[in-house]
Scaffold this motif. Structure first.
Motif, short mmCIF file in Angstrom:
data_model
loop_
_atom_site.label_atom_id
_atom_site.label_comp_id
_atom_site.label_asym_id
_atom_site.label_seq_id
_atom_site.Cartn_x
_atom_site.Cartn_y
_atom_site.Cartn_z
N ASP A 7 0.86 -1.18 0.00
CA ASP A 7 0.00 0.00 0.00
C ASP A 7 0.90 1.24 0.00
O ASP A 7 2.05 1.20 0.46
CB ASP A 7 -0.92 0.02 1.23
CG ASP A 7 -2.12 0.95 1.02
OD1 ASP A 7 -2.24 1.53 -0.08
OD2 ASP A 7 -2.91 1.10 1.96
N TYR A 8 0.35 2.33 -0.53
CA TYR A 8 1.10 3.59 -0.58
C TYR A 8 0.90 4.40 0.69
O TYR A 8 -0.13 4.27 1.37
CB TYR A 8 0.69 4.41 -1.81
CG TYR A 8 1.14 3.78 -3.10
CD1 TYR A 8 2.43 3.96 -3.58
CD2 TYR A 8 0.27 2.97 -3.84
CE1 TYR A 8 2.85 3.37 -4.76
CE2 TYR A 8 0.68 2.38 -5.03
CZ TYR A 8 1.97 2.59 -5.48
OH TYR A 8 2.39 1.99 -6.64
N CYS A 9 1.89 5.21 0.99
CA CYS A 9 1.83 6.04 2.18
C CYS A 9 0.65 7.00 2.09
O CYS A 9 0.50 7.71 1.07
CB CYS A 9 3.13 6.83 2.32
SG CYS A 9 3.21 7.86 3.79
N PRO A 10 -0.23 7.06 3.09
CA PRO A 10 -1.39 7.96 3.04
C PRO A 10 -0.96 9.42 2.97
O PRO A 10 0.12 9.81 3.44
CB PRO A 10 -2.13 7.66 4.35
CG PRO A 10 -1.60 6.35 4.82
CD PRO A 10 -0.19 6.27 4.33
N ASP A 11 -1.80 10.24 2.37
CA ASP A 11 -1.53 11.68 2.29
C ASP A 11 -1.43 12.26 3.70
O ASP A 11 -2.20 11.91 4.60
CB ASP A 11 -2.66 12.38 1.52
CG ASP A 11 -2.72 11.93 0.07
OD1 ASP A 11 -1.67 11.48 -0.44
OD2 ASP A 11 -3.80 12.00 -0.53
N GLY A 12 -0.46 13.11 3.89
CA GLY A 12 -0.29 13.78 5.18
C GLY A 12 0.57 13.03 6.17
O GLY A 12 0.85 13.54 7.26
N VAL A 13 0.98 11.82 5.82
CA VAL A 13 1.83 11.01 6.71
C VAL A 13 3.27 11.09 6.22
O VAL A 13 3.55 10.85 5.05
CB VAL A 13 1.38 9.53 6.74
CG1 VAL A 13 2.33 8.70 7.59
CG2 VAL A 13 -0.05 9.44 7.30
N GLU A 14 4.17 11.46 7.11
CA GLU A 14 5.59 11.56 6.74
C GLU A 14 6.26 10.20 6.90
O GLU A 14 6.16 9.56 7.94
CB GLU A 14 6.29 12.59 7.62
CG GLU A 14 5.86 14.04 7.33
CD GLU A 14 6.73 15.03 8.07
OE1 GLU A 14 7.78 14.62 8.61
OE2 GLU A 14 6.36 16.22 8.10
N SER A 15 6.95 9.77 5.85
CA SER A 15 7.66 8.49 5.88
C SER A 15 8.76 8.52 4.84
O SER A 15 8.62 9.17 3.80
CB SER A 15 6.69 7.33 5.60
OG SER A 15 7.41 6.12 5.47
#
Length: 450
Positions: A7-15
């Motif tokens: 899955d892709y990193c959700p918007d607004g989450v820093e990774s």
């Protein structure tokens, strides 16, 4: 059944990871995750994603069914153990035949094998290359046959004189070494020449459009899908179009785009229908305008901006688009890789060329026009498609012959019933010199007498 997934990193989450791979317990699986990110920059994102998708079933199988001396095989086991597991997977899950040869294995696909065997082997080889480079796998690459490299090196360096190195090529005293690419794979896929797929279902585009409708595709997805079928372009060549690409052509039904290997340089154009043009302009002036940060319509957009945007106003990527395509295909149980739309386009265009051309010269001219349009790097690619249509034309002619035979059989039986049929008379020529016969036909007749 639980599987490995991503899955892709959700918007607004820093990774530091834009995508995460998860194992069967829904825990992050870092080896595949770091492999994906290591590939980016070396190969395209779409290719990196394709590698991950090919490897997910293998790691799922490794967790559930792998076995070596009564123990489950781990991805970081020694090369010998990994090779045994891969061989089991190729035979039991991919229906391949694997044959031992010297220090490596020959792999033969069967009619039950998927088309992804070669990609799977390339992906797994790439996976271990990444993990070795990142110092997370402390062995040699299980997918590389180091003995083959050593033996090939020796054959290229040893001379004909015992224990003496080869003489330089300029000496002319020893045969030149063959120039060939060194095959270092432990699993060597044989009889695996690439063949384009012949997709002749004339209703395929409309099945895809209905699948998109079922999952509520946005206007953006509809436009892209229509462009794929109507243009024969690769998905990335459509997704990454800019406003300038559309402005650069005189016809409102065309756009300039890049080609595989052109490194972004616009070297070809694509052409689509008037209906798709209407949908494209509507998308730009409504849906795209909504997500554009400056809410600009078509006339206000500068050349450098992308045509297709995400819902947060960033350029649409292949990965983000593929999510919507894949969801629609799975929902309607259609097994269709986006690249197959290109094969469908070529098959359909060639059928039209054969059906509408009046002479062989016209067929040849229009095929050359298609080759120039599609921008094949190897012009011989079309030969496989031609073979299909040559067979199709033969089948049509043969079916017509069979229909004629059936018709004449009916006529014969009708005449027999009416007792009006005459005894057949065979006229035999006393001297073959009475007629002119082509030399090739004479040779054929001579052969029939044997």
């Amino acid at each position: 059944m639980s599987k490995y997934w991503y899955d892709y990193c959700p918007d607004g989450v820093e990774s530091r990871f834009e995508m995460l791979v998860f194992d069967r317990q829904n825990q992050p699986f870092l080896p595949l995750t770091v492999h994906y990110h290591d590939c980016i920059g070396r190969i395209s994102k779409s290719s990196a994603l394709s590698y991950v998708q090919c490897l997910l079933p293998f790691f799922t199988w490794l967790d559930q069914f792998s076995n070596f001396q009564g123990k489950q095989v781990k991805w970081d086991d020694s090369p010998d153990i990994i090779r045994i597991a891969v061989e089991d997977y190729l035979m039991n899950e991919m229906a391949c035949k694997v044959r031992e040869k010297d220090t490596f294995r020959f792999v033969n696909r069967t009619n039950k094998s998927p088309n992804t065997v070669n990609r799977f082997l390339s992906a797994l080889k790439s996976f271990y290359k990444s993990l070795i480079r990142l110092k997370q796998y402390n062995h040699s690459n299980p997918l590389i046959d180091s003995y083959a490299i050593l033996n090939d090196y020796k054959s290229h360096t040893e001379g004909v004189r015992k224990d003496k190195p080869r003489m330089p090529a300029e000496a002319g005293t020893e045969n030149a070494t063959p120039h060939r690419r060194l095959t270092d794979s432990y699993f060597k896929l044989i009889n695996e020449e690439w063949q384009p797929e012949i997709i002749s279902d004339i209703y395929l585009p409309y099945q895809v459009y209905q699948a998109g409708k079922k999952v509520n595709w946005s206007l953006r997805e509809v436009v892209i899908a229509r462009m794929l079928f109507e243009t024969g372009a690769r998905a990335s060549e459509v997704i990454e179009l800019t406003i300038g690409d559309y402005h650069s052509r005189k016809s409102f039904q065309e756009a300039s785009t890049f080609n595989k290997g052109s490194h972004g340089k616009r070297v070809k154009f694509i052409r689509f229908s008037k209906d798709t043009v209407k949908l494209l302009i509507r998308y730009i002036n409504t849906e795209r305008k909504q997500y554009d940060k400056l809410h600009r319509n078509f006339d206000a957009l500068p050349n450098e901006v992308p045509i297709f945007l995400t819902v947060i106003g960033t350029p649409l990527s292949y990965e983000a688009w593929y999510y919507h395509w894949d969801r629609a295909m799975k929902e309607c149980e259609i097994k269709l890789n986006p690249h197959k739309t290109r094969h469908w386009f070529v098959t359909t265009r060639l059928r039209e060329i054969y059906n509408t051309s009046k002479t062989e010269a016209e067929i040849a001219q229009r095929k050359n026009e298609l080759i120039r349009y599609i921008k094949w790097s190897n012009k011989d690619t079309i030969i496989v498609y031609e073979h299909y249509f040559d067979e199709e034309r033969h089948f049509e002619a043969h079916n017509q012959m069979l229909e004629n035979m059936k018709k004449r059989e009916g006529e014969y039986l009708k005449q027999m019933k009416n007792k009006r049929i005459k005894k057949p008379e065979l006229k035999v020529l006393e001297d073959i010199k009475q007629i002119e016969i082509d030399q090739e036909i004479l040779e054929l007749l001579d052969g029939m007498e044997e």
